[in-house]
Design a protein around this motif. Structure first.
Motif, mmCIF file in Angstrom:
data_model
loop_
_atom_site.group_PDB
_atom_site.id
_atom_site.type_symbol
_atom_site.label_atom_id
_atom_site.label_comp_id
_atom_site.label_asym_id
_atom_site.label_seq_id
_atom_site.Cartn_x
_atom_site.Cartn_y
_atom_site.Cartn_z
ATOM 1 N N ARG A 2 0.850 -1.187 0.000
ATOM 2 C CA ARG A 2 0.000 0.000 0.000
ATOM 3 C C ARG A 2 0.882 1.232 0.000
ATOM 4 N N GLY A 3 0.378 2.276 -0.623
ATOM 5 C CA GLY A 3 1.161 3.509 -0.673
ATOM 6 C C GLY A 3 1.073 4.273 0.627
ATOM 7 N N GLY A 4 1.922 5.262 0.759
ATOM 8 C CA GLY A 4 1.863 6.124 1.934
ATOM 9 C C GLY A 4 2.948 5.771 2.922
ATOM 10 N N PRO A 5 3.289 6.743 3.760
ATOM 11 C CA PRO A 5 4.355 6.519 4.733
ATOM 12 C C PRO A 5 3.895 5.593 5.854
ATOM 13 N N ALA A 6 4.865 4.897 6.420
ATOM 14 C CA ALA A 6 4.588 4.079 7.599
ATOM 15 C C ALA A 6 4.776 4.959 8.822
#
Length: 134
Positions: A2-6
């Protein structure tokens, strides 16, 4: 993945929606044996000292206080790797102390799919599991 920062947050952080605005998700993994119910010894919750790793707002990892037990909520290797790296980054930055993981999803961490994600993030094998220090 999935995209986006952790993002690594305290489970009690208001920015963690799980257990407050959202229910804790069902565990993505179980024993695989329909006759054996999933392990329920550890459950995610808004507990002091526990951590969550969110990616794009989705719960990926739940780390019990002390870090010995981790629950995962995906079996996607890339997503687990990103979450493992976020956990390692939090240790290296000093935001978290050393972590020694012994169990993942109800089994020894060395037999868990999480092992690969954590070792790729720099966790080292020990007799009891996997450890990371700053």
């Amino acid at each position: 993945a999935r995209g986006g920062p952790a993002v690594v947050l305290a489970a009690t952080d208001p920015a963690n929606p799980y257990g407050a605005a959202l229910p804790w998700p069902e565990r993505a993994v179980d024993s695989g044996d329909p006759a054996t119910p999933p392990a329920t010894g550890h459950r995610a919750g808004r507990k002091a000292g526990a951590l969550v790793v969110l990616i794009a707002g989705d719960l990926v990892l739940y780390v019990e206080r002390g870090g010995r037990t981790i629950l995962s909520f995906t079996d996607d290797a890339d997503t687990l790797a990103a979450a493992g790296k976020a956990l390692a980054d939090a240790v290296h930055s000093g935001a978290l102390g050393p972590i020694s993981v012994e169990r993942a999803d109800g089994e020894a961490v060395r037999s868990s799919p999480l092992r690969d994600a954590l070792t790729a993030a720099g966790f080292r094998t020990t007799p009891r599991g996997l450890r990371l220090r700053a």
